[in-house]
Design a protein around this motif. Structure first.
Motif, PDB file in Angstrom:
ATOM      1  N   UNK A  84       0.740  -1.069   0.285  1.00  0.00           N
ATOM      2  CA  UNK A  84      -0.280   0.165  -0.058  1.00  0.00           C
ATOM      3  C   UNK A  84       0.245   0.841  -0.058  1.00  0.00           C
ATOM      4  N   UNK A  85       0.062   2.456  -0.270  1.00  0.00           N
ATOM      5  CA  UNK A  85       0.356   3.920   0.151  1.00  0.00           C
ATOM      6  C   UNK A  85       0.204   4.689   0.981  1.00  0.00           C
ATOM      7  N   UNK A  86       0.654   5.391   1.958  1.00  0.00           N
ATOM      8  CA  UNK A  86      -0.212   5.715   3.247  1.00  0.00           C
ATOM      9  C   UNK A  86       0.208   7.333   3.253  1.00  0.00           C
ATOM     10  N   UNK A 137      -3.639   2.862   0.302  1.00  0.00           N
ATOM     11  CA  UNK A 137      -4.389   2.232  -1.535  1.00  0.00           C
ATOM     12  C   UNK A 137      -3.807   0.941  -1.805  1.00  0.00           C
ATOM     13  N   UNK A 138      -4.221  -0.072  -1.625  1.00  0.00           N
ATOM     14  CA  UNK A 138      -3.409  -0.533  -2.218  1.00  0.00           C
ATOM     15  C   UNK A 138      -3.046  -0.888  -3.765  1.00  0.00           C
ATOM     16  N   UNK A 139      -1.481  -1.284  -3.410  1.00  0.00           N
ATOM     17  CA  UNK A 139      -0.130  -0.840  -4.542  1.00  0.00           C
ATOM     18  C   UNK A 139      -0.733  -1.034  -6.455  1.00  0.00           C
ATOM     19  N   UNK A 140      -1.719  -1.865  -6.241  1.00  0.00           N
ATOM     20  CA  UNK A 140      -2.574  -2.657  -7.316  1.00  0.00           C
ATOM     21  C   UNK A 140      -3.138  -0.891  -8.609  1.00  0.00           C
ATOM     22  N   UNK A 141      -3.887  -0.254  -6.910  1.00  0.00           N
ATOM     23  CA  UNK A 141      -4.547   0.190  -7.546  1.00  0.00           C
ATOM     24  C   UNK A 141      -3.380   1.654  -7.170  1.00  0.00           C
ATOM     25  N   UNK A 142      -2.438   1.804  -7.873  1.00  0.00           N
ATOM     26  CA  UNK A 142      -1.762   3.447  -8.159  1.00  0.00           C
ATOM     27  C   UNK A 142      -1.825   3.696  -6.591  1.00  0.00           C
TER      28      UNK A 142
END
Length: 268
Positions: free
Chosen positions: A124-126, A145-150
């Motif tokens: 994720x990004x936080x 946000x999950x990595x596959x969602x950018x």
């Protein structure tokens, strides 16, 4: 502001002082922002972290969350920022993290860090709102946000920034309406968790070496430690060599393993 947004803001106001505040804020934000998880923590110096809002949606194992609350949070850049009186507002994890944080044991450990917020193959990004309440006391409300969602898009970040006054005011009012939490922070004897950060090293290292060990665990490189302490990188390397020798270890990974063992024993 349209009627729908006004209704959501009203919901946030009504939830102040209750256990639903985090969820109501998520309801307000999710109409414009795509995120997968959220959380809110109360951080205080030498006091246990308090999970005020669990928006992990079952994606974080209970064992990992327990380890984080037992002391893993001491390595979290958001906690460190709060204890160092970092300015309030919305911040990316990457803006707060030390230079070697994303390759540190904490950042890559799924057993300790609930959201593994690394740019190097992370989940994720936080982004987090820092809401200072009093010296060495703050609430952090994070969206992940999950990595596959950018990553969060610039437009999403701008939108989140415009809502900073709403988030900050809500949690500040929440703190005033939760006297049991305020009293606990003021009256409870210090649990010495911040001090316990390097308790495993007591009697083995000097004060300077314990502080350097703490910085290493937080994810600082030799260059970063040298800059913070005003010493040369060569001196830092000498300190590291002596730390490893005294603890009978050979790497930062071994140092992190000692910290993990300490956290595990704290839960027994």
């Amino acid at each position: 502001m349209n009627n729908q947004e006004a209704s959501k803001v009203a919901g946030v106001i009504a939830a102040v002082g209750t256990g639903n505040l985090g969820q109501r804020l998520c309801t307000l934000l999710e109409s414009d922002i795509r995120f997968d998880m959220s959380c809110a923590y109360l951080f205080r110096f030498d006091q246990p972290a308090v999970l005020l809002h669990d928006g992990y949606k079952g994606m974080v194992p209970a064992k990992t969350l327990s380890a984080y609350l037992r002391g893993g949070y001491l390595l979290d850049p958001f906690y460190v920022a709060c204890m160092n009186q970092h300015p309030a507002g919305l911040w990316r994890m990457s803006e707060l993290a030390p230079d070697s944080f994303f390759s540190s044991g904490f950042a890559i450990s799924p057993d300790l860090h609930p959201c593994v917020s690394s740019t190097h193959g992370s989940l994720v990004e936080e982004l987090g709102y820092i809401v200072p309440l009093q010296p060495h006391t703050a609430i952090v409300f994070s969206l992940m946000k999950a990595q596959n969602h950018g990553p969060f898009a610039d437009g999403e970040v701008r939108r989140l920034q415009t809502l900073t006054p709403v988030v900050s005011a809500a949690f500040e009012a929440h703190w005033r309406l939760r006297p049991e939490e305020s009293a606990e922070a003021a009256d409870k004897p210090r649990s010495q968790l911040e001090s316990a950060f390097v308790d495993i090293l007591q009697g083995q290292l000097t004060d300077a070496q314990r502080y350097i060990a703490k910085l290493l665990l937080q994810g600082h490189s030799n260059a970063s430690i040298a800059h913070l302490l005003g010493i040369s990188e060569g001196t830092v390397k000498v300190h590291k060599h002596n730390i490893y020798q005294r603890l009978q270890i050979s790497s930062n990974s071994d140092l992190f393993r000692l910290f993990i063992e300490y956290i595990s024993q704290a839960g027994r």
